[in-house]
Design an enzyme around this catalytic site. Structure first.
Site, PDB file in Angstrom:
ATOM      1  N   CYS A 236      37.708  -6.860 -20.636  1.00  0.00           N
ATOM      2  CA  CYS A 236      38.593  -7.978 -21.461  1.00  0.00           C
ATOM      3  C   CYS A 236      40.172  -7.637 -21.183  1.00  0.00           C
ATOM      4  O   CYS A 236      40.988  -8.529 -21.462  1.00  0.00           O
ATOM      5  CB  CYS A 236      38.225  -7.646 -23.053  1.00  0.00           C
ATOM      6  SG  CYS A 236      38.414  -6.250 -23.509  1.00  0.00           S
TER       7      CYS A 236
ATOM      8  N   GLU B 172      37.021  -8.148 -31.754  1.00  0.00           N
ATOM      9  CA  GLU B 172      37.973  -7.908 -30.670  1.00  0.00           C
ATOM     10  C   GLU B 172      37.469  -8.459 -29.512  1.00  0.00           C
ATOM     11  O   GLU B 172      36.405  -8.708 -29.018  1.00  0.00           O
ATOM     12  CB  GLU B 172      37.531  -6.225 -30.295  1.00  0.00           C
ATOM     13  CG  GLU B 172      38.609  -5.566 -29.276  1.00  0.00           C
ATOM     14  CD  GLU B 172      38.364  -5.993 -27.722  1.00  0.00           C
ATOM     15  OE1 GLU B 172      39.153  -6.916 -27.359  1.00  0.00           O
ATOM     16  OE2 GLU B 172      37.350  -5.663 -27.100  1.00  0.00           O
TER      17      GLU B 172
ATOM     18  N   GLY C 161      33.468  -9.390 -28.131  1.00  0.00           N
ATOM     19  CA  GLY C 161      32.982 -10.317 -27.095  1.00  0.00           C
ATOM     20  C   GLY C 161      33.791 -11.363 -26.988  1.00  0.00           C
ATOM     21  O   GLY C 161      35.138 -11.256 -26.943  1.00  0.00           O
ATOM     22  N   SER C 162      33.472 -12.725 -26.465  1.00  0.00           N
ATOM     23  CA  SER C 162      34.299 -13.892 -26.317  1.00  0.00           C
ATOM     24  C   SER C 162      34.960 -14.181 -27.411  1.00  0.00           C
ATOM     25  O   SER C 162      34.695 -14.281 -28.712  1.00  0.00           O
ATOM     26  CB  SER C 162      33.521 -15.022 -25.558  1.00  0.00           C
ATOM     27  OG  SER C 162      32.800 -15.561 -26.404  1.00  0.00           O
ATOM     28  N   SER C 163      36.224 -14.817 -27.103  1.00  0.00           N
ATOM     29  CA  SER C 163      36.986 -15.644 -28.191  1.00  0.00           C
ATOM     30  C   SER C 163      36.242 -16.775 -28.747  1.00  0.00           C
ATOM     31  O   SER C 163      36.368 -16.996 -30.045  1.00  0.00           O
ATOM     32  CB  SER C 163      38.367 -16.158 -27.487  1.00  0.00           C
ATOM     33  OG  SER C 163      39.131 -16.693 -28.545  1.00  0.00           O
ATOM     34  N   ARG C 164      35.405 -17.551 -28.015  1.00  0.00           N
ATOM     35  CA  ARG C 164      34.765 -18.592 -28.547  1.00  0.00           C
ATOM     36  C   ARG C 164      33.809 -18.110 -29.739  1.00  0.00           C
ATOM     37  O   ARG C 164      33.514 -18.582 -30.621  1.00  0.00           O
ATOM     38  CB  ARG C 164      33.847 -19.310 -27.530  1.00  0.00           C
ATOM     39  CG  ARG C 164      33.054 -20.490 -28.035  1.00  0.00           C
ATOM     40  CD  ARG C 164      32.478 -21.306 -26.863  1.00  0.00           C
ATOM     41  NE  ARG C 164      33.352 -21.647 -25.639  1.00  0.00           N
ATOM     42  CZ  ARG C 164      33.095 -22.316 -24.688  1.00  0.00           C
ATOM     43  NH1 ARG C 164      31.814 -22.243 -24.335  1.00  0.00           N
ATOM     44  NH2 ARG C 164      34.151 -22.733 -23.661  1.00  0.00           N
ATOM     45  N   THR C 165      32.851 -17.084 -29.340  1.00  0.00           N
ATOM     46  CA  THR C 165      32.123 -16.547 -30.395  1.00  0.00           C
ATOM     47  C   THR C 165      32.848 -15.831 -31.539  1.00  0.00           C
ATOM     48  O   THR C 165      32.540 -16.278 -32.700  1.00  0.00           O
ATOM     49  CB  THR C 165      30.942 -15.460 -29.714  1.00  0.00           C
ATOM     50  OG1 THR C 165      30.410 -16.137 -28.743  1.00  0.00           O
ATOM     51  CG2 THR C 165      30.130 -14.957 -30.721  1.00  0.00           C
ATOM     52  N   GLY C 166      33.944 -15.145 -31.134  1.00  0.00           N
ATOM     53  CA  GLY C 166      34.605 -14.596 -32.217  1.00  0.00           C
ATOM     54  C   GLY C 166      35.291 -15.657 -33.263  1.00  0.00           C
ATOM     55  O   GLY C 166      35.371 -15.363 -34.439  1.00  0.00           O
TER      56      GLY C 166
END
Length: 488
Positions: A278, A244, A221-226
């Protein structure tokens, strides 16, 4: 409405009511209540109880269940493709390819498991050195919305193959695809508790990630959530975390002979899946001068003719919608902000139909923007940067905190070798679309794009841990004792 699947039974969520909408028509496709923290805990407990029995099955027995799942996917291929299309907005031709990828993941995962995490042994003195692998236990899988079948499948299949049990939380934007996928697992004969489905949004995800009963979490998913998950797992080295995430991916164009081929590959790199892969190209690096001007003129002309439409439109469009009206509005806002800071429109990204999440391809020259935001704009908006020399192009390509994908279109192998050597990305392509990837290869990036837990063919690596053993069939004294030891 029974929308959670826990311990082999469907049950209703007890949390907040939410809905899934078709991004174009805004028709409600699915309604249900989110899982509460108590239901999250119940799902983790169910997975824990099912773990010993599943892990103790032979590899061949687990493979048989996975192959039955593949057969169920094939039997429901049209239904699943339609479900993916209506919930994500992607055209049916593309949804069908996603179902094919889900089916193919079974054989690929088996091959990867045998190659990377199988059993190996060899003589070592008077003993045998043996390498085996064990499952972690209970793992959480967080799925994204852009490939709601294929990408969660890329975690779930190898996790189950290795002997783990799974608690799956899909994106709250694509719950219907997740529900149908779980029904395919049920048809395959997966034992109760081995795979549990939790529907819900952010609060459900936080509760699952924080649950002390999980042994790991696999996320796409998104970098923010990661980043948030990485912080949440800080100080927990006993948990395996595989992230990822996205990228601000560069595609450099050298002065190639075949401009038409270059234009085609740029379009496939930037606008396939409405820019919601992505690995999509976010930044297009084009040489200054007449040749670059001609390339951009041709790219704009062709991109302006790209068909955009509903998932089931006939003839089929190349691009469907983005995932939601909220996402469409955020992308339009991002375009406005770039233009306000000095960018120049080459092809305006537009919303052709009010109330629908359809966007046309956008191309903007951001060369004059002093401080370009290093963000992943997850949609059909391509930012052009002009460069004066190849070294400058490589430096610009690497000017990002991300490191997922990078590509070069060039007739020069020497330049590709230079580009490959200096690129900081997990996927580096030459004269192929940036969104192309081999199923027999790992998939992942560096920097803000991941935490060095590549997925796809290398998913086996984070689904099991290695156990090294020295083994002998009988206990005997060595022929020579260690100095200083006397046995009478």
């Amino acid at each position: 409405m029974s929308t959670l699947y826990i311990a082999g039974a469907w049950q209703a969520g007890q949390g907040e009511l939410f809905h899934s909408l078709n991004p174009v028509s805004q028709q409600t496709l699915w309604s249900g209540q989110a899982a509460t923290p108590e239901q999250v805990d119940y799902a983790v407990q169910a997975a824990r109880q099912a773990f010993p029995g599943w892990a103790q099955r032979s590899l061949d027995q687990r493979i048989a269940v996975l192959e039955a799942f593949a057969a169920s996917l094939k039997g429901r291929a049209d239904e699943l493709a339609h479900c993916i299309g209506e919930e994500t907005g992607k055209p049916l031709w593309e949804s069908a390819t996603e179902v094919t990828s889900m089916v193919n993941k079974i054989a690929i995962s088996v091959q990867s498991y045998r190659e990377r995490t199988g059993e190996k042994s060899g003589p070592l003195g008077d003993a045998t050195a043996v390498l085996r692998h064990k499952p972690h236990g209970v793992v959480a899988v967080f799925g994204p919305y852009n490939f709601p079948g294929h990408l969660p499948n890329g975690h779930i299949v190898p996790a189950l193959l290795a002997g783990n049990t799974v608690v799956f939380k899909p994106s709250e934007l694509t719950p219907k695809v997740a529900e149908l996928t779980v029904k395919c697992w049920i048809e395959a004969g997966l034992p109760a508790g081995v795979l549990n489905l939790l529907q819900g949004g952010r609060e459900t995800g936080i509760a699952l990630a924080a649950n002390p009963g999980i042994d790991g979490l696999f996320f796409t998913g998104s970098s923010r959530t990661g980043d948030a998950l990485h912080q949440q797992f800080a100080g927990r080295p006993d948990k395996i975390l595989a992230l990822e995430m996205g990228g601000n991916n560069p595609l450099i164009v050298d002065q190639v002979q075949d401009i038409e081929a270059a234009v085609y590959n740029i379009i496939q790199s930037a606008f396939i899946s409405a820019g919601q892969r992505c690995t999509c190209a976010r930044r297009l690096l084009v040489p200054e001068g007449d040749w670059g001007d001609a390339l951009l003129a041709r790219l704009v002309a062709v991109s302006a003719t790209i068909e955009v439409g509903a998932f089931d439109q006939q003839p089929s469009p190349f691009m469907g919608s983005v995932i939601s009206l909220e996402a469409a509005h955020a992308l339009l806002d991002a375009q406005r902000n770039l233009l306000a800071n000095g960018a120049v429109t080459l092809l305006e990204m537009r919303q052709p139909q009010a109330g629908a999440a359809l966007l046309t391809p956008g191309i903007i020259n951001v060369s004059a923007v002093a401080e370009r935001p290093d963000e992943e704009l997850f949609g059909p908006l391509l930012q052009v940067i002009r460069y004066a020399g190849f070294d400058a192009a490589i430096a610009e390509a690497n000017a990002t905190r991300y490191g997922l994908a990078a590509g070069l279109l060039s007739d020069s192998e020497a330049r590709y070798q230079q580009f490959w050597l200096h690129s900081r990305a997990g996927i580096v392509n030459w004269n192929k679309q940036l969104t192309g990837a081999a199923s027999s290869a790992p998939f992942g990036g560096v920097g803000a794009s991941g935490n060095h837990r590549a997925s796809a063919y290398y998913a086996a690596d984070y689904c099991a841990y290695p156990v090294a053993s020295l083994e002998a069939g009988s206990l005997t004294l060595p022929s020579t004792l260690t100095p200083g030891i006397r046995l009478s």
